[in-house]
Motif scaffolding. Structure first.
Motif, PDB file in Angstrom:
ATOM      1  N   LEU A  73       0.839  -1.207   0.000  1.00  0.00           N
ATOM      2  CA  LEU A  73       0.000   0.000   0.000  1.00  0.00           C
ATOM      3  C   LEU A  73       0.871   1.252   0.000  1.00  0.00           C
ATOM      4  CD1 LEU A  73      -2.873   1.042   0.065  1.00  0.00           C
ATOM      5  CD2 LEU A  73      -2.768   1.029   2.564  1.00  0.00           C
ATOM      6  N   VAL A  74       1.977   1.205   0.758  1.00  0.00           N
ATOM      7  CA  VAL A  74       2.884   2.363   0.791  1.00  0.00           C
ATOM      8  C   VAL A  74       3.407   2.653  -0.616  1.00  0.00           C
ATOM      9  CG1 VAL A  74       5.168   3.098   1.570  1.00  0.00           C
ATOM     10  CG2 VAL A  74       3.546   2.162   3.212  1.00  0.00           C
ATOM     11  N   GLU A  75       3.773   1.606  -1.333  1.00  0.00           N
ATOM     12  CA  GLU A  75       4.288   1.811  -2.694  1.00  0.00           C
ATOM     13  C   GLU A  75       3.225   2.429  -3.604  1.00  0.00           C
ATOM     14  OE1 GLU A  75       5.981  -2.356  -2.601  1.00  0.00           O
ATOM     15  OE2 GLU A  75       7.183  -1.506  -4.214  1.00  0.00           O
ATOM     16  N   TRP A  76       1.990   1.946  -3.483  1.00  0.00           N
ATOM     17  CA  TRP A  76       0.922   2.521  -4.323  1.00  0.00           C
ATOM     18  C   TRP A  76       0.676   3.977  -3.961  1.00  0.00           C
ATOM     19  CZ3 TRP A  76      -0.222   0.633  -8.742  1.00  0.00           C
ATOM     20  CH2 TRP A  76      -0.245  -0.747  -8.983  1.00  0.00           C
ATOM     21  N   LYS A  77       0.715   4.292  -2.657  1.00  0.00           N
ATOM     22  CA  LYS A  77       0.484   5.678  -2.237  1.00  0.00           C
ATOM     23  C   LYS A  77       1.562   6.603  -2.780  1.00  0.00           C
ATOM     24  CE  LYS A  77      -1.830   4.966   2.239  1.00  0.00           C
ATOM     25  NZ  LYS A  77      -1.539   4.971   3.686  1.00  0.00           N
ATOM     26  N   VAL A  78       2.828   6.171  -2.612  1.00  0.00           N
ATOM     27  CA  VAL A  78       3.934   6.999  -3.082  1.00  0.00           C
ATOM     28  C   VAL A  78       3.835   7.172  -4.598  1.00  0.00           C
ATOM     29  CG1 VAL A  78       6.436   7.089  -3.344  1.00  0.00           C
ATOM     30  CG2 VAL A  78       5.454   6.377  -1.170  1.00  0.00           C
ATOM     31  N   THR A  79       3.505   6.081  -5.282  1.00  0.00           N
ATOM     32  CA  THR A  79       3.406   6.133  -6.741  1.00  0.00           C
ATOM     33  C   THR A  79       2.317   7.108  -7.173  1.00  0.00           C
ATOM     34  OG1 THR A  79       4.198   3.875  -6.910  1.00  0.00           O
ATOM     35  CG2 THR A  79       2.965   4.726  -8.786  1.00  0.00           C
ATOM     36  N   ALA A  80       1.155   6.999  -6.544  1.00  0.00           N
ATOM     37  CA  ALA A  80       0.065   7.928  -6.881  1.00  0.00           C
ATOM     38  C   ALA A  80       0.492   9.365  -6.596  1.00  0.00           C
ATOM     39  CB  ALA A  80      -1.180   7.576  -6.077  1.00  0.00           C
ATOM     40  N   GLY A  81       1.205   9.564  -5.492  1.00  0.00           N
ATOM     41  CA  GLY A  81       1.651  10.900  -5.125  1.00  0.00           C
ATOM     42  C   GLY A  81       2.569  11.511  -6.165  1.00  0.00           C
ATOM     43  N   ILE A  82       3.475  10.701  -6.698  1.00  0.00           N
ATOM     44  CA  ILE A  82       4.415  11.230  -7.696  1.00  0.00           C
ATOM     45  C   ILE A  82       3.694  11.551  -9.007  1.00  0.00           C
ATOM     46  CG2 ILE A  82       6.431  10.673  -9.091  1.00  0.00           C
ATOM     47  CD1 ILE A  82       7.488   9.113  -6.701  1.00  0.00           C
ATOM     48  N   TRP A  83       2.773  10.683  -9.404  1.00  0.00           N
ATOM     49  CA  TRP A  83       2.008  10.997 -10.628  1.00  0.00           C
ATOM     50  C   TRP A  83       1.169  12.249 -10.413  1.00  0.00           C
ATOM     51  CZ3 TRP A  83       3.344   9.581 -15.162  1.00  0.00           C
ATOM     52  CH2 TRP A  83       3.962   8.348 -15.391  1.00  0.00           C
ATOM     53  N   ALA A  84       0.650  12.432  -9.181  1.00  0.00           N
ATOM     54  CA  ALA A  84      -0.123  13.643  -8.899  1.00  0.00           C
ATOM     55  C   ALA A  84       0.764  14.878  -9.001  1.00  0.00           C
ATOM     56  CB  ALA A  84      -0.752  13.548  -7.512  1.00  0.00           C
ATOM     57  N   LEU A  85       1.994  14.757  -8.513  1.00  0.00           N
ATOM     58  CA  LEU A  85       2.950  15.860  -8.640  1.00  0.00           C
ATOM     59  C   LEU A  85       3.184  16.170 -10.113  1.00  0.00           C
ATOM     60  CD1 LEU A  85       5.123  17.751  -7.340  1.00  0.00           C
ATOM     61  CD2 LEU A  85       6.734  15.866  -7.616  1.00  0.00           C
ATOM     62  N   GLY A  86       3.363  15.126 -10.927  1.00  0.00           N
ATOM     63  CA  GLY A  86       3.518  15.319 -12.369  1.00  0.00           C
ATOM     64  C   GLY A  86       2.288  15.995 -12.952  1.00  0.00           C
ATOM     65  N   GLY A  87       1.112  15.600 -12.466  1.00  0.00           N
ATOM     66  CA  GLY A  87      -0.131  16.210 -12.937  1.00  0.00           C
ATOM     67  C   GLY A  87      -0.185  17.690 -12.600  1.00  0.00           C
ATOM     68  N   LEU A  88       0.308  18.046 -11.421  1.00  0.00           N
ATOM     69  CA  LEU A  88       0.338  19.468 -11.026  1.00  0.00           C
ATOM     70  C   LEU A  88       1.252  20.256 -11.952  1.00  0.00           C
ATOM     71  CD1 LEU A  88       0.547  19.099  -7.128  1.00  0.00           C
ATOM     72  CD2 LEU A  88      -1.328  20.151  -8.394  1.00  0.00           C
ATOM     73  N   VAL A  89       2.452  19.699 -12.207  1.00  0.00           N
ATOM     74  CA  VAL A  89       3.411  20.383 -13.089  1.00  0.00           C
ATOM     75  C   VAL A  89       2.808  20.536 -14.488  1.00  0.00           C
ATOM     76  CG1 VAL A  89       5.677  20.214 -14.199  1.00  0.00           C
ATOM     77  CG2 VAL A  89       5.407  19.566 -11.789  1.00  0.00           C
ATOM     78  N   LEU A  90       2.200  19.469 -14.978  1.00  0.00           N
ATOM     79  CA  LEU A  90       1.622  19.496 -16.322  1.00  0.00           C
ATOM     80  C   LEU A  90       0.488  20.519 -16.400  1.00  0.00           C
ATOM     81  CD1 LEU A  90       1.658  18.067 -19.131  1.00  0.00           C
ATOM     82  CD2 LEU A  90      -0.199  16.637 -18.271  1.00  0.00           C
ATOM     83  N   THR A  91      -0.390  20.515 -15.389  1.00  0.00           N
ATOM     84  CA  THR A  91      -1.532  21.437 -15.410  1.00  0.00           C
ATOM     85  C   THR A  91      -1.060  22.891 -15.427  1.00  0.00           C
ATOM     86  OG1 THR A  91      -2.746  19.821 -14.096  1.00  0.00           O
ATOM     87  CG2 THR A  91      -3.691  22.016 -14.253  1.00  0.00           C
ATOM     88  N   VAL A  92      -0.123  23.186 -14.529  1.00  0.00           N
ATOM     89  CA  VAL A  92       0.388  24.552 -14.467  1.00  0.00           C
ATOM     90  C   VAL A  92       1.073  24.921 -15.781  1.00  0.00           C
ATOM     91  CG1 VAL A  92       2.164  25.974 -13.393  1.00  0.00           C
ATOM     92  CG2 VAL A  92       0.599  24.652 -11.971  1.00  0.00           C
ATOM     93  N   GLY A  93       1.880  24.001 -16.307  1.00  0.00           N
ATOM     94  CA  GLY A  93       2.601  24.262 -17.557  1.00  0.00           C
ATOM     95  C   GLY A  93       1.642  24.513 -18.704  1.00  0.00           C
ATOM     96  N   VAL A  94       0.650  23.637 -18.838  1.00  0.00           N
ATOM     97  CA  VAL A  94      -0.293  23.773 -19.953  1.00  0.00           C
ATOM     98  C   VAL A  94      -1.105  25.058 -19.802  1.00  0.00           C
ATOM     99  CG1 VAL A  94      -2.384  22.776 -20.958  1.00  0.00           C
ATOM    100  CG2 VAL A  94      -0.418  21.315 -20.473  1.00  0.00           C
ATOM    101  N   LYS A  95      -1.481  25.368 -18.571  1.00  0.00           N
ATOM    102  CA  LYS A  95      -2.284  26.563 -18.343  1.00  0.00           C
ATOM    103  C   LYS A  95      -1.512  27.822 -18.757  1.00  0.00           C
ATOM    104  CE  LYS A  95      -5.679  28.077 -15.013  1.00  0.00           C
ATOM    105  NZ  LYS A  95      -5.315  29.481 -14.926  1.00  0.00           N
ATOM    106  N   CYS A  96      -0.234  27.864 -18.370  1.00  0.00           N
ATOM    107  CA  CYS A  96       0.608  29.002 -18.750  1.00  0.00           C
ATOM    108  C   CYS A  96       0.770  29.032 -20.267  1.00  0.00           C
ATOM    109  CB  CYS A  96       1.980  28.910 -18.084  1.00  0.00           C
ATOM    110  SG  CYS A  96       1.918  29.125 -16.310  1.00  0.00           S
ATOM    111  N   GLY A  97       1.012  27.864 -20.858  1.00  0.00           N
ATOM    112  CA  GLY A  97       1.203  27.790 -22.310  1.00  0.00           C
ATOM    113  C   GLY A  97      -0.022  28.302 -23.046  1.00  0.00           C
TER     114      GLY A  97
END
Lengths: 410, 304
Positions: free
Chosen positions: A373-397
């Protein structure tokens, strides 16, 4: 003199405007960002526990010593490299319709690299010693260790893409014409570099003589083929979402180009898979054990079998859809095919590639692995971080390219 | 934007509140790191690579380890860092004809090297194999019956101390290397725990400290080496080191001393009169996975 003075005023202004765009939006936007932040928080907390209590909180063992993290890292590198499949038609074939949207491919690459660095970071047992890797300060085992090459090319790719995206957006913001000398060489470099990040990542595994499942010269070409499936598939979905959510007008041209690419790459990817399957099973012998485990199960152990067949079915169906007219003309089919093949490659390049490298072990012991479960949580967290970066990047673009954000309103 | 000045300031205020809330939430999420950092001194964090320690630095480092161990376990240990002996290259040979699979060697390794008690860790894995094949696919480490069985033979596997060691090449931070006497060592204070070496090793010789190993104070072996059996920290790699804290002082490895049948032969490959050289010259000898080109310093041989 006047031009440098201008930059000293307009560049900070540019950054301030982007910061404002990144944090401003409707209810939908805030809900989305809060959602991603919440997942990232859960991941951060799980990771903190993992560091404090040890990696015993994962289900990795001395037999399967890399798991979900390295699987996602490998897939992420492919996604980052796949972003460049917009750059090649845009610049190498001078497809002008692609020029605007190419920036979104590069923003995807940036987000994907952040994800990759995250996954390597959480897989390390002693994050406090990460400075041992800094050349000059620590002891950087270059050129012998493929991991040091990976550190160099991934960070280099991040910097390249940050430069290209930043430079082009800034010039659009100020209304100046970008100077080709300041981005074309970097764009060309990023094409070669995209291929290099995935080649180096493949060599990291392919160079290990003790792991016959990875020790194949086809691994790097296969990595590239699947990268050029997952990257374009994600960008198609991204462009469709942007068409729906933003007022940036993206024509049918870029999507059509990406689907043309996908028609070829999905089939090439399946062909390479078939070649490997043939060599493994026709030759037989103990080297086939890992493939046997992956596709059919070994001595009653078959945790990965349903995953792998799901991946194959997804990839075959997607390739079929892309080859029909509906795949281009009907968005429902297009979305389904992109989602299917994205998931298919995630399984194949992730768990389907990493885990059989360890099963059976080098001394032919069979110890299976399923993430904790810890691995799944960490994994989801990192993809969410990527999602934040992508959202902000696309929004600015979008804000800059659509002309909403300009230095001088006109 | 059509916001009034009032609207803008309210929005900015909300944003600031949101950012503060977010930062506080992250600090809370990462709180477990605080307890982890507490157990770590700045010397731990800034430890120098073994090869960069001068005589004075090494003395300080050994003393620090002894004091740390005393503080954490209450046990007085003596940590040494013997250099390789010039003119010595260690080799190990194992007689498969007389090994009976009793696993005394694995047990001795467990005790000598202060292995984690809960996981029953050892650097040696003993395989029970079908006679007529040396295919590990037909072997098992999970046997629980009297040994030796008539239709089986037994094959202990540990680090092969390769001359061309894949684990050494892949390490991104040079935390593992081959010493002049042929022993592949790990600097526990430098390893970052990426486990690339564990993936690279063809002999399953490496072990990772998935958590801090636990040994009851009265069972700790106080005779310790910097690069060998001192208590390992959490999150780093370890492996067989031919008991260098013993062998560099002229003693034999613990696994050899424990072997009841005399199946193990240890010695200096550079000494033409050594027992191991006699074995290599006169017995039918092979190395594991020779086709990989790893050039092991560990040999297997048969009598009959």
């Amino acid at each position: 003199m006047s031009s440098s003075a201008n930059h000293a005023v307009s560049y900070p202004r540019f950054l301030v405007r982007l910061l404002s765009v990144a944090t401003d939006g409707g209810l939908q936007f805030y809900a989305w960002m809060t959602f991603l932040t919440a997942i990232a928080l859960v991941g951060a907390n799980a990771w903190a526990h993992q560091v404090a209590d040890g990696m015993v909180l994962t289900h990795m063992t001395d037999h399967v010593s890399w798991g979900l993290y390295i699987a996602n890292f490998t897939f992420g590198v492919g996604l980052a490299a796949g972003g460049v499949m917009m750059v090649i038609p845009a610049y190498l074939y001078d497809d002008h319709a692609m020029h605007d949207v190419v920036i979104f491919g590069e923003i995807l690459a940036i987000a994907a690299i952040v994800v990759c660095i995250g996954f390597v970071g959480v897989d390390i047992g002693r994050p406090d010693r990460i400075w041992h890797m800094i050349p000059g300060v620590g002891r950087f085992n270059w050129p012998m260790s493929m991991l040091t090459w990976d550190v160099l090319v991934l960070n280099g790719y991040l910097v390249l893409n940050l430069h290209i995206v930043g430079y082009l957006l800034y010039h659009r913001f100020t209304g100046r014409k970008p100077n080709k000398r300041w981005y074309m060489p970097f764009v060309m470099a990023s094409i070669v570099w995209a291929i290099s990040i995935h080649t180096v990542t493949a060599f990291l595994y392919a160079g290990l003589g003790g792991r016959p499942f990875w020790n194949s010269a086809l691994l790097a070409p296969r990595f590239l083929a699947s990268a050029f499936v997952s990257g374009p598939a994600f960008i198609v979905l991204l462009l469709l979402a942007m068409r729906w959510l933003s007022d940036l007008k993206i024509g049918a041209g870029p999507i059509r180009t990406l689907v043309s690419i996908l028609r070829v790459t999905t089939v090439v990817n399946l062909f390479m898979l078939a070649s490997e399957v043939f060599v493994e099973f026709y030759t037989g012998g103990s080297h086939t054990a890992a493939a046997q485990y992956l596709f059919f199960g070994l001595e009653g152990h078959n945790d990965l079998v349903p995953w792998m067949w799901t991946s194959i079915v997804f990839n075959v169906v997607a390739a079929g859809i892309f080859l029909t007219r509906k795949g281009i003309e009907d968005n429902r089919f297009l979305v389904a095919a992109c989602v299917l093949t994205f998931m298919g490659v995630w399984i194949e390049k992730g768990m389907g590639l990493i885990i059989p490298g360890f099963i059976p072990s080098t001394l032919h012991e069979i110890v299976e692995y399923a993430p904790s479960l810890v691995e799944w949580k960490v994994t989801a967290g990192i993809w969410a971080l990527g999602g934040l970066v992508l959202t902000v990047g696309v929004k600015c673009g979008v804000a800059v390219l659509s002309g909403h954000e300009r230095l001088v309103k006109g | 934007m059509s916001d009034s000045a009032d609207g803008v300031s309210r929005r900015t205020l909300l944003k600031a509140a949101g950012a503060t809330l977010g930062a506080a939430a992250f600090a809370q999420a990462l709180a477990p790191l605080a307890s982890w950092a507490e157990g770590m001194s700045s010397e731990d964090f800034l430890a120098t690579h073994y090869k960069e320690l001068d005589a004075e630095g090494l003395k300080t480092a050994l003393k620090r380890i002894e004091e740390d161990t005393k503080k954490k376990t209450g046990v007085d240990v003596h940590v040494t860092a013997d250099a390789p002996i010039p003119g010595v290259k260690f080799g190990y040979a194992l007689n498969l004809s007389i090994c009976i699979g009793c696993r005394k060697c694995a047990e001795a390794c467990h005790e000598e090297n202060n292995h984690d008690r809960k996981t029953n860790n050892s650097y040696i894995r003993v395989f029970e194999m079908d006679k007529g094949s040396i295919d590990f696919a037909k072997g098992t480490v999970d046997y629980a019956h009297p040994v030796p069985q008539p239709d089986k033979f037994y094959m202990p596997v540990q680090c092969q101390q390769c001359d061309n060691a894949p684990c050494v090449s892949v390490c991104p931070v040079e935390a593992t290397w081959k010493e002049a006497d042929g022993i592949v060592v790990v600097d526990y204070d430098w390893c970052i725990g990426c486990r690339y070496c564990e993936a690279a090793c063809p002999y399953h010789a490496r072990r990772f400290n998935w958590q801090a190993p636990e040994v009851p104070a009265k069972e700790i072996n106080p005779d310790q080496g910097y690069l060998s059996n001192r208590l390992r920290p959490q999150g780093v790699m370890e492996k067989c080191h031919f008991c260098l804290h013993r062998t560099r002082k002229g003693k034999l490895p613990a696994c050899l001393e424990a072997c009841p049948t005399g199946a193990r032969v240890f010695g200096n490959l550079l000494d033409p009169d050594s027992e191991i050289r006699w074995v290599l010259a006169n017995k039918r000898v092979f190395v594991l996975k020779e086709e990989l080109g790893t050039k092991p310093s560990f040999f297997y041989f048969f009598d009959e």
